[in-house]
Design an enzyme around this catalytic site. Sequence first.
Site, PDB file in Angstrom:
ATOM      1  N   GLU A 130       0.824  -1.192   0.000  1.00 31.98           N
ATOM      2  CA  GLU A 130       0.000   0.000   0.000  1.00 31.98           C
ATOM      3  C   GLU A 130       0.866   1.253   0.000  1.00 31.98           C
ATOM      4  O   GLU A 130       1.869   1.332   0.698  1.00 31.98           O
ATOM      5  CB  GLU A 130      -0.911  -0.007   1.223  1.00 31.98           C
ATOM      6  N   GLY A 236       5.479  -1.973   7.129  1.00 32.06           N
ATOM      7  CA  GLY A 236       6.823  -2.486   7.365  1.00 32.06           C
ATOM      8  C   GLY A 236       7.700  -1.583   8.202  1.00 32.06           C
ATOM      9  O   GLY A 236       7.366  -0.434   8.484  1.00 32.06           O
ATOM     10  N   SER A 266      10.438   6.647   9.547  1.00 33.22           N
ATOM     11  CA  SER A 266       9.992   6.398  10.911  1.00 33.22           C
ATOM     12  C   SER A 266      10.404   4.990  11.316  1.00 33.22           C
ATOM     13  O   SER A 266      10.203   4.031  10.569  1.00 33.22           O
ATOM     14  CB  SER A 266       8.469   6.544  10.971  1.00 33.22           C
ATOM     15  N   SER A 291       9.131   6.286  16.521  1.00 37.81           N
ATOM     16  CA  SER A 291       7.775   5.970  16.921  1.00 37.81           C
ATOM     17  C   SER A 291       7.797   5.613  18.402  1.00 37.81           C
ATOM     18  O   SER A 291       8.040   4.477  18.770  1.00 37.81           O
ATOM     19  CB  SER A 291       7.295   4.787  16.074  1.00 37.81           C
ATOM     20  N   LEU A 292       7.571   6.597  19.220  1.00 36.47           N
ATOM     21  CA  LEU A 292       7.753   6.438  20.668  1.00 36.47           C
ATOM     22  C   LEU A 292       6.528   5.771  21.305  1.00 36.47           C
ATOM     23  O   LEU A 292       6.611   4.704  21.900  1.00 36.47           O
ATOM     24  CB  LEU A 292       8.007   7.818  21.285  1.00 36.47           C
ATOM     25  N   ASN A 293       5.432   6.456  21.246  1.00 36.74           N
ATOM     26  CA  ASN A 293       4.124   5.869  21.561  1.00 36.74           C
ATOM     27  C   ASN A 293       3.867   5.443  22.999  1.00 36.74           C
ATOM     28  O   ASN A 293       2.849   4.820  23.281  1.00 36.74           O
ATOM     29  CB  ASN A 293       3.840   4.648  20.658  1.00 36.74           C
ATOM     30  N   CYS A 412      -2.922   6.468   9.562  1.00 38.31           N
ATOM     31  CA  CYS A 412      -1.823   5.831  10.290  1.00 38.31           C
ATOM     32  C   CYS A 412      -2.255   4.530  10.923  1.00 38.31           C
ATOM     33  O   CYS A 412      -3.233   4.477  11.647  1.00 38.31           O
ATOM     34  CB  CYS A 412      -1.336   6.747  11.394  1.00 38.31           C
TER      35      CYS A 412
HETATM   36  S1  SF4 Z   1       3.256   0.450  13.566  1.00 39.71           S
HETATM   37 FE1  SF4 Z   1       4.590  -1.245  14.226  1.00 39.71          FE
HETATM   38  S2  SF4 Z   1       3.583  -3.103  13.416  1.00 39.71           S
HETATM   39 FE2  SF4 Z   1       2.697  -1.346  12.337  1.00 39.71          FE
HETATM   40  S3  SF4 Z   1       3.926  -1.226  10.454  1.00 39.71           S
HETATM   41 FE3  SF4 Z   1       4.860   0.203  11.972  1.00 39.71          FE
HETATM   42  S4  SF4 Z   1       6.450  -1.054  12.979  1.00 39.71           S
HETATM   43 FE4  SF4 Z   1       5.109  -2.471  11.896  1.00 39.71          FE
END
Ligand code: SF4
Length: 421
Positions: A130, A236, A266, A291-293, A412
């Site tokens: 995608e 990915g 990212s 990507s801390l989150n 997202c």
């Molecule tokens: S959020 Fe996590 S699981 Fe989803 S594509 Fe990104 S790294 Fe992979």
Amino acid sequence: MGAGNGFCNGIAKCSMLGHSVASKYTQIVPSRITDLTPSQPLFGLSRAELAAQMAEAGEPAWRGQQLAEAIYRQRIQSVGEITTFPKELRDRLRAKGWNVCRTRIAQVFRSVDGTERYLVEGVAGPETVETVWMPEGDDGEAGDGSEDEGPFGSAQDRDKGQRDEGQRDSGRARATICVSSQVGCAVNCQFCLTAKLGLQRNLTTGEIAGQVVAVLDRQNVEIGRDRVNLVFMGMGEPFLNYDNFMAAVRLLVEEVGLSPQRMTVSTSGIVPGILRFAAEPPEVRPKLAISLNAPDNAVRSQVMPINRKWSIEAVVDAVCGIKLRPRERVTFEYVLLAGVTDLPEHARLVARLVRRSGLPAKVNLIAWNPGPGIPYTMPEPAAIERFRQTLRAEGVSVYLRRPRGRDIYAACGQLKRTVEG
Ligand code: SF4
């Protein structure tokens, strides 16, 4: 993370948002005539590799330059379109099985907000990936130095000296393409639909760069006139496909003519990948988003199991080694999950982590996009605002990403090859 990283990305596919799927349509896009046999794919090879191929065919090295120009600047799709080659040479190469072998947009989903999500056919396997076109961006690039490309802006921009004029003329100052780096993902973030696919395979260099070129063609983007941002936040984790990802970036910068300062990758926090990335030369290095989150290891290990391998402190410390360009900032992406990551005390801990990096940085907040089978809840608008104000009070630059394409699962964390007619 690639596309998914963290929400990472910005794609969405969603059915669960309660948006009407009737507002979108699906369209099969006919492709131009393309060489069909992937016996010798040319797209994805560097200029030096193309020159070596031409030498092997008994041709001078400068034919390799003509070939690179045709493939990446003129964006041809078949050997027969290389007008700088005599017909005899084109016929000979085709007889040898030479093919451009570009990725192809097979299906288009269009959102009411103008976002388009594409299913893109690769050349190294039957799976689709995608890619998302956001004509007005999602504000993810806000405050990260994108507006000042400095000495590493695209060659065309520098040569023509008309960036600002081109930006106004095109009306695409903020258009963003979200690119995938793998089919599926192994990282298994608990809030992400892409994770449900598992990892199926890495994309090749040509398949990663090919997504971008396919969208540039579809949207009639002219390099040097239109300004387009790239975010490697689709499906990915790019740093788990590092070599192919960076080779694609080099092609996009050196051959296609895009600026690395308008690209952001990212990562979910693959520490060896961050360390390698920090050593890349600034001429080809995209900007970095982590990507801390989560505010601490306990929560992060729950929502992002990869944290058990590389702790939140190890990730932030790895970022410290990057040498930023003037006015560049590192981005920390932060998905707000109601009751899990969206409390004011979480914001104060996030501010502490940002300060720990010691770098110019900003936080991008992403209100979680729901997905089927994912056990989280969207944050309340008041909680989002509280979180934002708490970060601001801590002296942290903070931006809220606008959800784009939710009605077509392009937001997202929503990329999962959802197909609805
Ligand atoms: S959020 Fe996590 S699981 Fe989803 S594509 Fe990104 S790294 Fe992979």
